[in-house]
Scaffold this motif. Structure first.
Motif, PDB file in Angstrom:
ATOM      1  N   LEU A  35       0.816  -1.214   0.000  1.00 16.42           N
ATOM      2  CA  LEU A  35       0.000   0.000   0.000  1.00 16.42           C
ATOM      3  C   LEU A  35       0.849   1.264   0.000  1.00 16.42           C
ATOM      4  O   LEU A  35       0.463   2.283  -0.587  1.00 16.42           O
ATOM      5  CB  LEU A  35      -0.916   0.002   1.235  1.00 16.42           C
ATOM      6  CG  LEU A  35      -1.964  -1.103   1.311  1.00 16.42           C
ATOM      7  CD1 LEU A  35      -2.586  -1.140   2.708  1.00 16.42           C
ATOM      8  CD2 LEU A  35      -3.039  -0.909   0.256  1.00 16.42           C
ATOM      9  N   GLU A 180      -5.261  -8.075   4.648  1.00 17.89           N
ATOM     10  CA  GLU A 180      -5.558  -6.801   3.989  1.00 17.89           C
ATOM     11  C   GLU A 180      -6.074  -5.775   4.985  1.00 17.89           C
ATOM     12  O   GLU A 180      -5.691  -4.595   4.939  1.00 17.89           O
ATOM     13  CB  GLU A 180      -6.576  -7.015   2.867  1.00 17.89           C
ATOM     14  CG  GLU A 180      -6.059  -7.808   1.677  1.00 17.89           C
ATOM     15  CD  GLU A 180      -6.017  -9.319   1.923  1.00 17.89           C
ATOM     16  OE1 GLU A 180      -6.539  -9.784   2.970  1.00 17.89           O
ATOM     17  OE2 GLU A 180      -5.435 -10.034   1.075  1.00 17.89           O
ATOM     18  N   ARG A 184      -4.148  -2.192   5.880  1.00 14.59           N
ATOM     19  CA  ARG A 184      -4.802  -0.874   5.799  1.00 14.59           C
ATOM     20  C   ARG A 184      -4.787  -0.176   7.156  1.00 14.59           C
ATOM     21  O   ARG A 184      -4.614   1.048   7.231  1.00 14.59           O
ATOM     22  CB  ARG A 184      -6.236  -1.026   5.300  1.00 14.59           C
ATOM     23  CG  ARG A 184      -6.355  -1.368   3.831  1.00 14.59           C
ATOM     24  CD  ARG A 184      -7.758  -1.099   3.313  1.00 14.59           C
ATOM     25  NE  ARG A 184      -8.779  -1.816   4.056  1.00 14.59           N
ATOM     26  CZ  ARG A 184      -9.193  -3.046   3.772  1.00 14.59           C
ATOM     27  NH1 ARG A 184      -8.646  -3.696   2.749  1.00 14.59           N
ATOM     28  NH2 ARG A 184     -10.136  -3.638   4.485  1.00 14.59           N
ATOM     29  N   GLN A 187      -1.378   1.298   7.670  1.00 15.85           N
ATOM     30  CA  GLN A 187      -1.219   2.484   6.823  1.00 15.85           C
ATOM     31  C   GLN A 187      -1.892   3.701   7.472  1.00 15.85           C
ATOM     32  O   GLN A 187      -1.306   4.792   7.553  1.00 15.85           O
ATOM     33  CB  GLN A 187      -1.813   2.229   5.443  1.00 15.85           C
ATOM     34  CG  GLN A 187      -1.631   3.391   4.476  1.00 15.85           C
ATOM     35  CD  GLN A 187      -2.420   3.173   3.186  1.00 15.85           C
ATOM     36  OE1 GLN A 187      -3.593   2.797   3.221  1.00 15.85           O
ATOM     37  NE2 GLN A 187      -1.775   3.389   2.055  1.00 15.85           N
ATOM     38  N   THR A 188      -3.107   3.515   7.954  1.00 12.88           N
ATOM     39  CA  THR A 188      -3.857   4.613   8.568  1.00 12.88           C
ATOM     40  C   THR A 188      -3.215   5.058   9.876  1.00 12.88           C
ATOM     41  O   THR A 188      -3.069   6.257  10.137  1.00 12.88           O
ATOM     42  CB  THR A 188      -5.315   4.172   8.814  1.00 12.88           C
ATOM     43  OG1 THR A 188      -5.895   3.776   7.570  1.00 12.88           O
ATOM     44  CG2 THR A 188      -6.125   5.298   9.422  1.00 12.88           C
TER      45      THR A 188
END
Length: 210
Positions: A35, A180, A184, A187-188
């Motif tokens: 990502l 997944e 995410r 990443q956040t």
């Protein structure tokens, strides 16, 4: 030649150990690598063996190589059901054997170091900043990273970086999140951490019992 003004972030996950033959932390970090953290952040990821001595060798080496704005470590907790932001690392109490059936003779990270070191990042602020409705993951905050390789790594990193480190615990894969979802979430979370990095309000030397 134009100078690269990007921020550098290093993220580590752990290799297999015990019942975690596939370590969710490393799987999540690999998903994060796919990502990325945006065009303005240079992301480097590394897998760390579940060995005390490897941690003591690798963490200083990676700091020296990259001098990152932020060094983030991700570990798996078999007891976790949320993605957990750890506030602090602990120096004492390491009695669990690593993958080489070894633990430090003095049961501590840094001889003579403070009992507890905190990240300069306020994890409560990070947790409260994450309001992305698309992020279907529960995030919580903890003061106890477990007195095993996760905690050991976090304290070692905090000591070297003067607090410019963070630790994130993830649950095992499928309990309840997919790779997944965890990618995410990382990443956040890391994006939010970078956003509050300029607010170094945390105490570096925490003497409270955690």
């Amino acid at each position: 030649m134009e100078r690269n003004s990007n921020r550098t972030v290093v993220v580590t996950g752990f290799g297999p150990f015990g019942e975690h033959t596939t370590n969710a932390s490393w799987v999540a970090v690999q998903e994060l690598q796919k990502l990325g953290l945006g065009d303005e952040v240079d992301l480097y990821v590394y897998e760390i063996p579940v060995e005390y001595q490897k941690v003591l060798d690798l963490i200083p080496s990676l700091w020296k190589r990259h001098n990152p704005q932020l060094f983030i470590h991700v570990g798996v907790s078999g007891m976790a059901t949320t993605v957990t932001l750890e506030k602090c690392g602990h120096n004492q109490g390491y009695k669990g054997l690593d993958n080489r059936c070894y633990c430090p003779d003095n049961h501590c990270c840094v001889q003579g170091g403070p009992d507890c070191l905190e990240s300069i990042i306020d994890m409560d602020i990070v947790c409260n900043k994450i309001t992305d409705p698309q992020l279907d993951v529960v995030i919580s905050v903890s003061k106890d990273a477990g007195r095993y390789l996760c905690d050991f790594t976090y304290y070692t990193s905090l000591h070297l970086s003067h607090g410019k480190s963070a630790f994130i615990h993830v649950p095992p894969l499928g309990k309840p999140y997919t790779a997944e979802q965890l990618g995410r979430a990382l990443q956040t979370i890391i994006g939010a951490m970078l956003g509050v990095l300029e607010r170094p309000n945390a105490k570096m030397n925490c003497q409270l019992g955690h």
